[in-house]
Write a protein that holds these residues in place. Structure first.
Motif, PDB file in Angstrom:
ATOM      1  N   UNK A 230      -3.880  13.271   8.706  1.00 58.17           N
ATOM      2  CA  UNK A 230      -4.590  12.121   8.148  1.00 58.17           C
ATOM      3  C   UNK A 230      -3.718  11.478   7.072  1.00 58.17           C
ATOM      4  N   UNK A 231      -3.612  10.169   7.135  1.00 57.71           N
ATOM      5  CA  UNK A 231      -2.826   9.421   6.150  1.00 57.71           C
ATOM      6  C   UNK A 231      -3.786   8.672   5.220  1.00 57.71           C
ATOM      7  N   UNK A 232      -3.600   8.869   3.919  1.00 61.94           N
ATOM      8  CA  UNK A 232      -4.412   8.176   2.917  1.00 61.94           C
ATOM      9  C   UNK A 232      -3.548   7.126   2.225  1.00 61.94           C
ATOM     10  N   UNK A 233      -4.059   5.911   2.148  1.00 65.96           N
ATOM     11  CA  UNK A 233      -3.382   4.822   1.448  1.00 65.96           C
ATOM     12  C   UNK A 233      -4.215   4.423   0.237  1.00 65.96           C
ATOM     13  N   UNK A 234      -3.565   4.417  -0.918  1.00 64.12           N
ATOM     14  CA  UNK A 234      -4.268   4.068  -2.165  1.00 64.12           C
ATOM     15  C   UNK A 234      -5.544   4.898  -2.337  1.00 64.12           C
ATOM     16  N   UNK A 235      -5.410   6.205  -2.054  1.00 65.59           N
ATOM     17  CA  UNK A 235      -6.480   7.198  -2.237  1.00 65.59           C
ATOM     18  C   UNK A 235      -7.650   7.058  -1.256  1.00 65.59           C
ATOM     19  N   UNK A 236      -7.473   6.271  -0.206  1.00 65.37           N
ATOM     20  CA  UNK A 236      -8.533   6.127   0.807  1.00 65.37           C
ATOM     21  C   UNK A 236      -7.957   6.449   2.190  1.00 65.37           C
ATOM     22  N   UNK A 237      -8.776   7.122   3.010  1.00 66.91           N
ATOM     23  CA  UNK A 237      -8.304   7.444   4.365  1.00 66.91           C
ATOM     24  C   UNK A 237      -7.986   6.155   5.118  1.00 66.91           C
ATOM     25  N   UNK A 238      -6.821   6.140   5.771  1.00 69.27           N
ATOM     26  CA  UNK A 238      -6.397   4.936   6.493  1.00 69.27           C
ATOM     27  C   UNK A 238      -6.362   5.154   8.000  1.00 69.27           C
ATOM     28  N   UNK A 239      -5.671   6.209   8.436  1.00 62.23           N
ATOM     29  CA  UNK A 239      -5.555   6.474   9.874  1.00 62.23           C
ATOM     30  C   UNK A 239      -4.988   7.873  10.099  1.00 62.23           C
ATOM     31  N   UNK A 240      -5.103   8.332  11.343  1.00 66.93           N
ATOM     32  CA  UNK A 240      -4.529   9.613  11.727  1.00 66.93           C
ATOM     33  C   UNK A 240      -3.283   9.392  12.564  1.00 66.93           C
TER      34      UNK A 240
ATOM     35  N   UNK B   9       9.235   8.832   8.846  1.00 65.69           N
ATOM     36  CA  UNK B   9       9.494   9.474   7.544  1.00 65.69           C
ATOM     37  C   UNK B   9       8.340   9.230   6.574  1.00 65.69           C
ATOM     38  N   UNK B  10       7.155   9.557   7.020  1.00 70.30           N
ATOM     39  CA  UNK B  10       5.967   9.348   6.198  1.00 70.30           C
ATOM     40  C   UNK B  10       5.790  10.515   5.232  1.00 70.30           C
ATOM     41  N   UNK B  11       5.714  10.215   3.962  1.00 68.26           N
ATOM     42  CA  UNK B  11       5.460  11.240   2.949  1.00 68.26           C
ATOM     43  C   UNK B  11       4.781  10.589   1.751  1.00 68.26           C
TER      44      UNK B  11
ATOM     45  N   UNK C 189       3.995   1.095   2.424  1.00 64.60           N
ATOM     46  CA  UNK C 189       3.893   0.526   3.771  1.00 64.60           C
ATOM     47  C   UNK C 189       3.304  -0.878   3.719  1.00 64.60           C
ATOM     48  N   UNK C 190       3.892  -1.771   4.513  1.00 62.68           N
ATOM     49  CA  UNK C 190       3.334  -3.117   4.644  1.00 62.68           C
ATOM     50  C   UNK C 190       2.310  -3.115   5.777  1.00 62.68           C
ATOM     51  N   UNK C 191       1.548  -4.187   5.892  1.00 59.34           N
ATOM     52  CA  UNK C 191       0.564  -4.289   6.972  1.00 59.34           C
ATOM     53  C   UNK C 191       1.247  -4.262   8.338  1.00 59.34           C
ATOM     54  N   UNK C 192       2.416  -4.892   8.410  1.00 62.87           N
ATOM     55  CA  UNK C 192       3.166  -4.910   9.672  1.00 62.87           C
ATOM     56  C   UNK C 192       3.608  -3.500  10.040  1.00 62.87           C
ATOM     57  N   UNK C 193       4.086  -2.748   9.050  1.00 63.40           N
ATOM     58  CA  UNK C 193       4.524  -1.372   9.299  1.00 63.40           C
ATOM     59  C   UNK C 193       3.352  -0.483   9.729  1.00 63.40           C
ATOM     60  N   UNK C 194       2.220  -0.678   9.069  1.00 62.14           N
ATOM     61  CA  UNK C 194       1.032   0.115   9.412  1.00 62.14           C
ATOM     62  C   UNK C 194       0.616  -0.139  10.859  1.00 62.14           C
ATOM     63  N   UNK C 195       0.626  -1.410  11.246  1.00 63.11           N
ATOM     64  CA  UNK C 195       0.255  -1.763  12.620  1.00 63.11           C
ATOM     65  C   UNK C 195       1.227  -1.144  13.616  1.00 63.11           C
TER      66      UNK C 195
ATOM     67  N   UNK D 129       0.840  -1.199   0.000  1.00 61.26           N
ATOM     68  CA  UNK D 129       0.000   0.000   0.000  1.00 61.26           C
ATOM     69  C   UNK D 129       0.877   1.251   0.000  1.00 61.26           C
ATOM     70  N   UNK D 130       0.403   2.271  -0.726  1.00 64.54           N
ATOM     71  CA  UNK D 130       1.200   3.483  -0.905  1.00 64.54           C
ATOM     72  C   UNK D 130       0.471   4.690  -0.313  1.00 64.54           C
ATOM     73  N   UNK D 131       1.245   5.559   0.351  1.00 64.96           N
ATOM     74  CA  UNK D 131       0.668   6.807   0.856  1.00 64.96           C
ATOM     75  C   UNK D 131       0.411   7.715  -0.344  1.00 64.96           C
ATOM     76  N   UNK D 132      -0.851   8.054  -0.542  1.00 61.37           N
ATOM     77  CA  UNK D 132      -1.205   8.907  -1.684  1.00 61.37           C
ATOM     78  C   UNK D 132      -1.523  10.342  -1.263  1.00 61.37           C
ATOM     79  N   UNK D 133      -1.705  10.521   0.052  1.00 57.96           N
ATOM     80  CA  UNK D 133      -2.020  11.871   0.515  1.00 57.96           C
ATOM     81  C   UNK D 133      -1.780  11.977   2.019  1.00 57.96           C
TER      82      UNK D 133
END
Length: 271
Positions: free
Chosen positions: A16-26, A36-38, A43-49, A1-5
């Motif tokens: 707010x972090x958007x992954x693949x154009x959808x809101x994911x988490x704050x 270093x989020x930009x 991001x992998x599922x493990x990294x997101x968790x 999954x990629x940070x798109x916004x």
């Protein structure tokens, strides 16, 4: 999954972090920097968790700092505050560990500070201090160590001070009753029975002594009006009953005899 916004929230320092154009988490600003989020970061599922867990810790940490900003708090107080805010135990324990490392929480210092306030401001006795600190979650070992700084001399001085203030409001009772009430009051403030006993000789009961005769006459008049008819054919029994009730109220025999003599001379005025 990629940070798109990455979008700033209305709340300062939150994004707010958007992954693949959808809101994911704050996340908090510190979390953005740490990982270093930009835009474009994968991001992998493990990294997101891991990021979400870390951000939750950061939120709890900030809440704890805000709570600590107003006054000193014990470990238990901070724990209960974060628990009330519905953070999980593992998050809370992580935050508490960090706060202890940074010395933002120190139960020994908290107990020492509380003791100083009790000694110099509220004048509480050791038993009250122990009770209060136990409620705050301070260990018995820390409490006993800290209480070594409250000498018997200091306890007596403080007990005398609160007893003197209390006695000012006890002018319309007998000396005997005033002494009893003072001792009870001092013990209620957390001092030992021995300290309460030691306080009495340092107090002046002049106001009570001056009022005793007047109080005794008023008591005689009240009792006389209440039971005189019952003993109208037995005056000795009447005065026996009156004297007994006066003894129960703490009047001495000399004050009672003096008050009775004065009452009999002024009986018409009183009844």
């Amino acid at each position: 999954m990629v940070i798109t916004k990455i979008e700033a929230q209305k709340k300062k320092g939150r994004y707010n972090i958007y992954l693949n154009d959808a809101f994911a988490f704050g996340v908090d600003e510190a979390t953005v920097v740490k990982y270093a989020l930009f835009k474009g970061t994968e991001l992998t599922k493990v990294q997101i968790k891991e990021i979400q867990q870390d951000d939750c810790i950061q939120q709890a940490y900030q809440k704890a700092l805000h709570f600590l900003n107003f006054k000193l708090r014990s470990t238990k107080e901070v724990y209960e505050k974060l628990e009330k805010l519905e953070f999980d135990d593992d998050i809370i324990n992580e935050v508490l560990g960090k706060l202890h490392e940074q010395n933002f929480i120190n139960d020994t210092f908290y107990a020492e500070s509380y003791l100083n306030q009790a000694k110099f401001v509220t004048f509480k006795g050791p038993k009250s201090i122990v009770f209060d600190l136990q409620k705050k979650g301070i260990s018995d070992k820390v409490i006993q160590t800290v209480l070594e700084g409250y000498s018997l001399k200091e306890q007596l001085e403080n007990a005398i001070q609160i007893a003197q203030a209390y006695l000012k409001g006890q002018k319309r009772v007998t000396t005997k009753v005033a002494k009893q009430k003072v001792k009870v009051f001092v013990m209620q403030k957390g001092y030992s029975k021995e300290i309460a006993e030691e306080v009495v000789p340092f107090l002046s009961f002049e106001a009570q002594n001056e009022m005793e005769a007047e109080l005794a006459i008023k008591e005689i008049a009240t009792i006389y009006r209440r039971i005189a008819k019952k003993y109208e054919d037995n005056e000795s029994a009447l005065w026996y009953q009156i004297k007994g009730k006066l003894y129960q109220k703490g009047f001495t025999s000399s004050v009672i005899e003096q008050a009775i003599a004065q009452f009999e001379m002024e009986k018409e005025e009183w009844i």
